[in-house]
Design a protein around this motif. Structure first.
Motif, PDB file in Angstrom:
ATOM      1  N   LYS A  42       0.820  -1.198   0.000  1.00  0.00           N
ATOM      2  CA  LYS A  42       0.000   0.000   0.000  1.00  0.00           C
ATOM      3  C   LYS A  42       0.861   1.259   0.000  1.00  0.00           C
ATOM      4  O   LYS A  42       1.910   1.307   0.645  1.00  0.00           O
ATOM      5  CB  LYS A  42      -0.930   0.002   1.214  1.00  0.00           C
ATOM      6  N   VAL A  43       0.371   2.275  -0.704  1.00  0.00           N
ATOM      7  CA  VAL A  43       1.106   3.537  -0.825  1.00  0.00           C
ATOM      8  C   VAL A  43       0.404   4.609   0.004  1.00  0.00           C
ATOM      9  O   VAL A  43      -0.829   4.687   0.036  1.00  0.00           O
ATOM     10  CB  VAL A  43       1.186   3.984  -2.292  1.00  0.00           C
ATOM     11  N   SER A  44       1.193   5.427   0.667  1.00  0.00           N
ATOM     12  CA  SER A  44       0.624   6.522   1.452  1.00  0.00           C
ATOM     13  C   SER A  44       1.373   7.823   1.175  1.00  0.00           C
ATOM     14  O   SER A  44       2.569   7.817   0.861  1.00  0.00           O
ATOM     15  CB  SER A  44       0.667   6.205   2.956  1.00  0.00           C
ATOM     16  N   HIS A  45       0.634   8.902   1.271  1.00  0.00           N
ATOM     17  CA  HIS A  45       1.204  10.251   1.181  1.00  0.00           C
ATOM     18  C   HIS A  45       1.179  10.817   2.582  1.00  0.00           C
ATOM     19  O   HIS A  45       0.114  10.949   3.193  1.00  0.00           O
ATOM     20  CB  HIS A  45       0.372  11.105   0.222  1.00  0.00           C
ATOM     21  N   VAL A  46       2.348  11.155   3.137  1.00  0.00           N
ATOM     22  CA  VAL A  46       2.448  11.625   4.509  1.00  0.00           C
ATOM     23  C   VAL A  46       2.947  13.068   4.529  1.00  0.00           C
ATOM     24  O   VAL A  46       3.997  13.374   3.948  1.00  0.00           O
ATOM     25  CB  VAL A  46       3.399  10.742   5.356  1.00  0.00           C
ATOM     26  N   GLU A  47       2.194  13.928   5.184  1.00  0.00           N
ATOM     27  CA  GLU A  47       2.644  15.290   5.433  1.00  0.00           C
ATOM     28  C   GLU A  47       3.196  15.346   6.857  1.00  0.00           C
ATOM     29  O   GLU A  47       2.555  14.880   7.806  1.00  0.00           O
ATOM     30  CB  GLU A  47       1.501  16.289   5.265  1.00  0.00           C
ATOM     31  N   LEU A  82      -2.144  16.257  -4.108  1.00  0.00           N
ATOM     32  CA  LEU A  82      -1.985  14.904  -4.655  1.00  0.00           C
ATOM     33  C   LEU A  82      -2.891  14.681  -5.864  1.00  0.00           C
ATOM     34  O   LEU A  82      -2.522  13.962  -6.794  1.00  0.00           O
ATOM     35  CB  LEU A  82      -2.290  13.868  -3.575  1.00  0.00           C
ATOM     36  N   TYR A  83      -4.076  15.298  -5.862  1.00  0.00           N
ATOM     37  CA  TYR A  83      -5.085  15.031  -6.886  1.00  0.00           C
ATOM     38  C   TYR A  83      -5.057  16.024  -8.044  1.00  0.00           C
ATOM     39  O   TYR A  83      -5.864  15.909  -8.971  1.00  0.00           O
ATOM     40  CB  TYR A  83      -6.480  15.035  -6.242  1.00  0.00           C
ATOM     41  N   ARG A  84      -4.151  16.965  -8.005  1.00  0.00           N
ATOM     42  CA  ARG A  84      -4.079  17.941  -9.091  1.00  0.00           C
ATOM     43  C   ARG A  84      -3.529  17.299 -10.357  1.00  0.00           C
ATOM     44  O   ARG A  84      -2.692  16.393 -10.313  1.00  0.00           O
ATOM     45  CB  ARG A  84      -3.228  19.140  -8.678  1.00  0.00           C
ATOM     46  N   GLU A  85      -3.997  17.796 -11.473  1.00  0.00           N
ATOM     47  CA  GLU A  85      -3.555  17.279 -12.765  1.00  0.00           C
ATOM     48  C   GLU A  85      -2.035  17.418 -12.916  1.00  0.00           C
ATOM     49  O   GLU A  85      -1.368  16.561 -13.506  1.00  0.00           O
ATOM     50  CB  GLU A  85      -4.271  18.049 -13.890  1.00  0.00           C
ATOM     51  N   GLU A  86      -1.478  18.491 -12.352  1.00  0.00           N
ATOM     52  CA  GLU A  86      -0.038  18.728 -12.487  1.00  0.00           C
ATOM     53  C   GLU A  86       0.805  17.707 -11.721  1.00  0.00           C
ATOM     54  O   GLU A  86       2.012  17.597 -11.959  1.00  0.00           O
ATOM     55  CB  GLU A  86       0.295  20.136 -11.980  1.00  0.00           C
ATOM     56  N   THR A  87       0.190  16.977 -10.784  1.00  0.00           N
ATOM     57  CA  THR A  87       0.919  15.972 -10.004  1.00  0.00           C
ATOM     58  C   THR A  87       0.950  14.624 -10.714  1.00  0.00           C
ATOM     59  O   THR A  87       1.782  13.767 -10.400  1.00  0.00           O
ATOM     60  CB  THR A  87       0.259  15.801  -8.614  1.00  0.00           C
ATOM     61  N   ARG A  88       0.068  14.441 -11.707  1.00  0.00           N
ATOM     62  CA  ARG A  88      -0.053  13.139 -12.361  1.00  0.00           C
ATOM     63  C   ARG A  88       1.254  12.630 -12.975  1.00  0.00           C
ATOM     64  O   ARG A  88       1.569  11.435 -12.851  1.00  0.00           O
ATOM     65  CB  ARG A  88      -1.155  13.182 -13.424  1.00  0.00           C
ATOM     66  N   PRO A  89       2.052  13.474 -13.644  1.00  0.00           N
ATOM     67  CA  PRO A  89       3.308  12.950 -14.215  1.00  0.00           C
ATOM     68  C   PRO A  89       4.229  12.306 -13.171  1.00  0.00           C
ATOM     69  O   PRO A  89       4.863  11.283 -13.451  1.00  0.00           O
ATOM     70  CB  PRO A  89       3.956  14.196 -14.831  1.00  0.00           C
ATOM     71  N   GLU A 108      -5.754   7.736  -6.685  1.00  0.00           N
ATOM     72  CA  GLU A 108      -6.871   7.052  -6.044  1.00  0.00           C
ATOM     73  C   GLU A 108      -6.428   5.914  -5.134  1.00  0.00           C
ATOM     74  O   GLU A 108      -7.141   5.555  -4.192  1.00  0.00           O
ATOM     75  CB  GLU A 108      -7.845   6.522  -7.113  1.00  0.00           C
ATOM     76  N   GLU A 109      -5.270   5.336  -5.389  1.00  0.00           N
ATOM     77  CA  GLU A 109      -4.806   4.212  -4.560  1.00  0.00           C
ATOM     78  C   GLU A 109      -3.958   4.669  -3.372  1.00  0.00           C
ATOM     79  O   GLU A 109      -3.551   3.864  -2.538  1.00  0.00           O
ATOM     80  CB  GLU A 109      -3.993   3.224  -5.400  1.00  0.00           C
ATOM     81  N   VAL A 110      -3.713   5.966  -3.264  1.00  0.00           N
ATOM     82  CA  VAL A 110      -2.842   6.490  -2.213  1.00  0.00           C
ATOM     83  C   VAL A 110      -3.669   6.896  -0.995  1.00  0.00           C
ATOM     84  O   VAL A 110      -4.636   7.646  -1.109  1.00  0.00           O
ATOM     85  CB  VAL A 110      -2.036   7.704  -2.725  1.00  0.00           C
ATOM     86  N   GLU A 111      -3.267   6.406   0.184  1.00  0.00           N
ATOM     87  CA  GLU A 111      -3.903   6.834   1.424  1.00  0.00           C
ATOM     88  C   GLU A 111      -3.147   8.040   1.976  1.00  0.00           C
ATOM     89  O   GLU A 111      -1.917   8.023   2.051  1.00  0.00           O
ATOM     90  CB  GLU A 111      -3.896   5.709   2.464  1.00  0.00           C
ATOM     91  N   GLN A 112      -3.877   9.067   2.380  1.00  0.00           N
ATOM     92  CA  GLN A 112      -3.246  10.268   2.903  1.00  0.00           C
ATOM     93  C   GLN A 112      -3.169  10.194   4.424  1.00  0.00           C
ATOM     94  O   GLN A 112      -4.155   9.904   5.103  1.00  0.00           O
ATOM     95  CB  GLN A 112      -4.012  11.505   2.459  1.00  0.00           C
ATOM     96  N   LYS A 113      -1.968  10.484   4.954  1.00  0.00           N
ATOM     97  CA  LYS A 113      -1.729  10.418   6.390  1.00  0.00           C
ATOM     98  C   LYS A 113      -0.986  11.673   6.843  1.00  0.00           C
ATOM     99  O   LYS A 113      -0.402  12.391   6.024  1.00  0.00           O
ATOM    100  CB  LYS A 113      -0.903   9.175   6.752  1.00  0.00           C
ATOM    101  N   ILE A 114      -0.999  11.886   8.147  1.00  0.00           N
ATOM    102  CA  ILE A 114      -0.291  13.041   8.686  1.00  0.00           C
ATOM    103  C   ILE A 114       0.501  12.644   9.927  1.00  0.00           C
ATOM    104  O   ILE A 114       0.065  11.816  10.722  1.00  0.00           O
ATOM    105  CB  ILE A 114      -1.269  14.185   9.024  1.00  0.00           C
ATOM    106  N   CYS A 115       1.681  13.239  10.047  1.00  0.00           N
ATOM    107  CA  CYS A 115       2.475  13.131  11.271  1.00  0.00           C
ATOM    108  C   CYS A 115       2.651  14.556  11.772  1.00  0.00           C
ATOM    109  O   CYS A 115       3.502  15.292  11.284  1.00  0.00           O
ATOM    110  CB  CYS A 115       3.829  12.475  10.987  1.00  0.00           C
ATOM    111  N   PHE A 116       1.774  14.958  12.697  1.00  0.00           N
ATOM    112  CA  PHE A 116       1.755  16.337  13.200  1.00  0.00           C
ATOM    113  C   PHE A 116       2.223  16.317  14.651  1.00  0.00           C
ATOM    114  O   PHE A 116       1.458  16.038  15.565  1.00  0.00           O
ATOM    115  CB  PHE A 116       0.340  16.907  13.104  1.00  0.00           C
ATOM    116  N   LYS A 117       3.490  16.640  14.851  1.00  0.00           N
ATOM    117  CA  LYS A 117       4.065  16.690  16.193  1.00  0.00           C
ATOM    118  C   LYS A 117       4.137  18.145  16.643  1.00  0.00           C
ATOM    119  O   LYS A 117       4.571  19.004  15.875  1.00  0.00           O
ATOM    120  CB  LYS A 117       5.455  16.053  16.204  1.00  0.00           C
TER     121      LYS A 117
END
Length: 272
Positions: free
Chosen positions: A101-106, A149-156, A166-175
């Motif tokens: 699984k793929v995740s996008h973490v801020e 993540l969902y902007r057209e400019e991010t697709r490349p 669509e397959e990416v789960e978005q997560k956050i690490c906010f300390k």
């Protein structure tokens, strides 16, 4: 052996709590950072001593994910640029080596002071220099950083990595580290106790009559995550004043460690 200060900074990063309870109806999962045995570090951590606090925390997170998690970093600090204009940056794209699984973490690492004099309760958690606040950061995350993540400019970028948004789960690490006014009762604020890292007071309140017998040290910003009991060099009230006055004159609020016998405290002395 890793430099002691760097090891203490890394430990401070790991032990800084996440603010999940305060984020309200936040539609993203927390990326958990667990405590580790720093005596069993697999490799040493190195980077330039001049690296600023935010970038330093990014490097610590990168190091943690690479050596202490099941995630593989497939991209980090990826700027999304359209027609020579930077639209934003994706902090980390991770792929779990077991599940795939793929995740996008801020990643966010912040210091906030509660200012009861601000009219709006929602905006009272402000930065040490009164230039940002928790509400603005949460809004920016939801309105700009995660939607990137969902902007057209991010697709490349995603196509290059062989994934779709669509397959990416978005997560956050906010300390975050939270500081209350010096004499403000903590029970009046809806805040979990483990998030309170210290207090703050104004310059005019930091008087020799009240604090003249204590010893102090004001760490450089990269050392803010370190616990004060690791410090070995302490200053008198007068010597500290000499150290911090240039910062206050530049409208910068220094973090101060205070030692009273065997007790240690952290507080900000604010210019505002």
């Amino acid at each position: 052996m890793m430099e002691k200060a760097l090891l203490h900074q890394f430990s401070g990063f790991l032990n800084t709590p996440q603010i999940w309870e305060m984020a309200g109806p936040f539609p993203y999962s927390p990326f958990e950072v667990r405590n580790i045995d720093l005596q069993k570090m697999p490799v040493e951590l190195h980077f330039p001593p001049t690296m600023v606090l935010g970038k330093r925390m990014e490097r610590f997170f990168h190091f943690y994910v690479r050596h202490f998690s099941e995630e593989k970093i497939i991209a980090h600090n990826e700027q999304i640029i359209h027609e020579k204009r930077t639209l934003g940056e994706l902090d980390f794209l991770l792929k779990n080596e077991r599940s795939g699984k793929v995740s996008h973490v801020e990643l966010v690492y912040k210091y906030y002071l509660y200012d009861p004099e601000i009219a709006s309760e929602a905006e009272r958690w402000t930065g040490p220099n009164h230039r940002d606040n928790l509400l603005l950061k949460l809004e920016r995350l939801q309105q700009k950083q995660f939607p990137l993540l969902y902007r057209e400019e991010t697709r490349p970028l995603l196509e290059k990595l062989g994934i779709t948004a669509e397959e990416v789960e978005q997560k956050i690490c906010f300390k975050a580290n939270f500081f209350l006014p010096w004499d403000h009762p903590s029970q009046r604020i809806d805040l979990p106790n483990d998030l309170v890292q210290g207090r703050w007071l104004r310059r005019k309140e930091f008087t020799p009559a009240r604090f003249g017998r204590e010893t102090f040290f004001s760490p450089r910003k990269p050392n803010w995550p370190i616990l004060p009991q690791h410090n070995t060099h302490w200053l008198s009230y007068d010597d500290l004043q000499e150290q911090i006055m240039p910062l206050l004159e530049k409208e910068q609020s220094p973090l101060i460690w205070m030692k009273t016998g065997n007790e240690y405290r952290r507080f900000f002395l604010v210019w505002w």
